[in-house]
Design an enzyme around this catalytic site. Structure first.
Site, short mmCIF file in Angstrom:
data_model
loop_
_atom_site.label_atom_id
_atom_site.label_comp_id
_atom_site.label_asym_id
_atom_site.label_seq_id
_atom_site.Cartn_x
_atom_site.Cartn_y
_atom_site.Cartn_z
N GLU A 47 19.50 -21.38 -23.84
CA GLU A 47 19.81 -21.37 -22.40
C GLU A 47 20.23 -19.97 -21.95
O GLU A 47 19.86 -19.52 -20.85
CB GLU A 47 20.94 -22.37 -22.10
CG GLU A 47 20.61 -23.80 -22.45
CD GLU A 47 21.07 -24.20 -23.85
OE1 GLU A 47 21.53 -25.34 -24.01
OE2 GLU A 47 20.98 -23.35 -24.77
N ALA A 163 -2.29 -35.23 -70.63
CA ALA A 163 -1.42 -35.50 -71.76
C ALA A 163 -1.00 -34.22 -72.47
O ALA A 163 0.04 -34.17 -73.13
CB ALA A 163 -2.13 -36.43 -72.74
N THR A 195 10.46 -27.11 -64.44
CA THR A 195 9.37 -26.50 -63.66
C THR A 195 9.47 -24.98 -63.69
O THR A 195 8.47 -24.28 -63.83
CB THR A 195 9.42 -27.00 -62.21
OG1 THR A 195 9.20 -28.41 -62.19
CG2 THR A 195 8.37 -26.31 -61.35
N LEU A 203 7.56 -19.55 -55.64
CA LEU A 203 8.06 -20.31 -54.49
C LEU A 203 8.06 -19.48 -53.22
O LEU A 203 8.94 -19.60 -52.37
CB LEU A 203 9.47 -20.86 -54.78
CG LEU A 203 9.61 -21.77 -56.00
CD1 LEU A 203 11.04 -22.28 -56.12
CD2 LEU A 203 8.63 -22.93 -55.96
N LEU A 301 13.06 -34.75 -62.44
CA LEU A 301 13.98 -34.46 -61.34
C LEU A 301 13.57 -35.18 -60.07
O LEU A 301 14.42 -35.65 -59.31
CB LEU A 301 14.05 -32.94 -61.11
CG LEU A 301 15.05 -32.47 -60.06
CD1 LEU A 301 16.45 -32.96 -60.36
CD2 LEU A 301 15.04 -30.94 -59.96
#
Length: 387
Positions: A47, A163, A195, A203, A301
């Protein structure tokens, strides 16, 4: 309002823990006088920016008698900036069209009451887009934890890897690009130590996706990950947080990234405590909490987040492949019957190249919002130009 929403998303990745907000001020003829958005944490609210824009164009009395379209209820309290409701009263606007009420208990209708007490006609439209835009903010201020989206990539028969552990790549280019766009719309992206060790992920935002690099969070209970990982050694190390157990030894990467110690429960990090710390900002770079977390964890996870009831939205990218055996993508507790199967009050599916994206919300959401799932991208709203 659509223009105000399009402006609001320009603050993506820069305003948390504040909400995204956009504002457009028009005269009686519907002509735009000024517009603005909340662009950075601690900076002017939408605003204020819109009023400044109008006054720079048309003078100090520009917004008297005007109509303000704002995506979120104007604030009524003194935070890092003065109350926006008081500003609108001071400037003499005639009407305020508000996309959604503020869920923050500190505001919670007080901004609207302030406007109405001053004779300003204030209307809340309950716009579904405006509501969706602040879902992370709403979650944080009402539950003290961020909104959690869990990502899973799997084959038709439910495997995330063969596998032998080969997982590159389960899905195609279009799906992988979409994941990066979800990252760009998230405050933080989270992975586990498994991971991090197996994939050494960056990432970061790639695949042609641009935006503000989200905070990178890695759960490393034993503080045993090597300092050579990209999360601890690349140019974004300052945007990385390692979460370790309270009793863990000093990690090898100490000093390179922020380290957060949280309690453990049954030999695992307390995920609820992890999320509450992320929401509070305690131990994070700059001390700023996050509203949204994108979990890109491995099966173990991922299942832990799901079983703890900490997943608000599940995004499953399904590739047209069959493995026959391998690593289950989301090994949740088995159901004894179809009646006990995990279901979703709201869900949609989307084609992404050769893959299918399933998006499910674990809590009910208004019907109009279901058609908008997944509204996750900074460019999900068109950059509508005012008439």
């Amino acid at each position: 309002m659509l223009r105000a929403l399009a402006l609001a998303v320009r603050g993506q990745g820069q305003v948390s823990p504040n909400p995204l907000v956009g504002c457009v001020i028009v005269n009686d003829a519907g002509e735009t006088l000024g517009e603005g958005w909340h662009g950075r944490f601690g900076g002017p609210h939408a605003e204020v920016e819109a009023v400044r824009d109008a006054e720079a164009r048309y003078g100090s009395d520009a917004v008297r008698g005007a109509t303000v379209y704002v995506t979120l209820e104007p604030c009524s309290h003194h935070g890092k900036t003065p109350p926006c409701a008081d500003l609108l009263v001071e400037k003499g606007v005639a009407r305020a069209i508000v996309g959604t009420a503020d869920p923050n208990p500190v505001v919670a209708g007080r901004g609207l009451a302030r406007l109405r007490a001053a004779g300003i006609e204030a209307t809340v439209t309950d716009d579904p887009l405006a509501s969706r835009l602040i879902e992370g903010f709403r979650m944080r201020v009402t539950t003290s934890r961020p909104f959690v989206t869990l990502k899973v990539a799997q084959t038709l028969d439910g495997f995330a890897a063969t596998a032998t552990g080969d997982s590159r790549w389960v899905t195609g280019e279009a799906a992988r690009q979409h994941v990066h766009r979800v990252r760009a719309a998230s405050d933080a992206v989270l992975v586990g130590s498994g991971t991090a060790l197996a994939d050494d992920p960056a990432l970061t935002l790639r695949h042609g996706v641009e935006g503000v690099q989200p905070l990178r969070v890695v759960l490393d209970r034993k503080a045993a990950l090597p300092a050579s990982l990209r999360l601890f050694s690349d140019e974004h190390a300052g945007r990385t947080v390692a979460v370790v157990g309270e009793s863990a030894l000093e990690p090898s990467y100490a000093g390179r990234v922020s380290t957060m110690r949280v309690p453990e429960a049954n030999g695992h990090l307390d995920l609820q405590a992890v999320l509450e710390r992320l929401a509070s900002g305690d131990g994070l770079p700059g001390g700023r909490g996050v509203n949204t977390v994108f979990v890109e964890a491995g099966p173990g996870l991922a299942a832990a987040f799901w079983s703890a009831g900490l997943v608000d939205r599940l995004m499953v990218y399904v590739a047209p492949k069959l493995l026959g055996d391998g690593l289950r993508a989301l090994p949740v507790a088995p159901a004894a019957s179809m009646g006990e199967a995990h279901t979703f009050p709201a869900w949609t599916r989307h084609l992404l190249g050769e893959d299918v994206l399933f998006v499910g919300d674990r809590t009910p959401i208004p019907a109009p919002l279901q058609a908008l799932m997944p509204l996750v991208l900074p460019d999900a709203l068109p950059d509508i130009q005012p008439r």
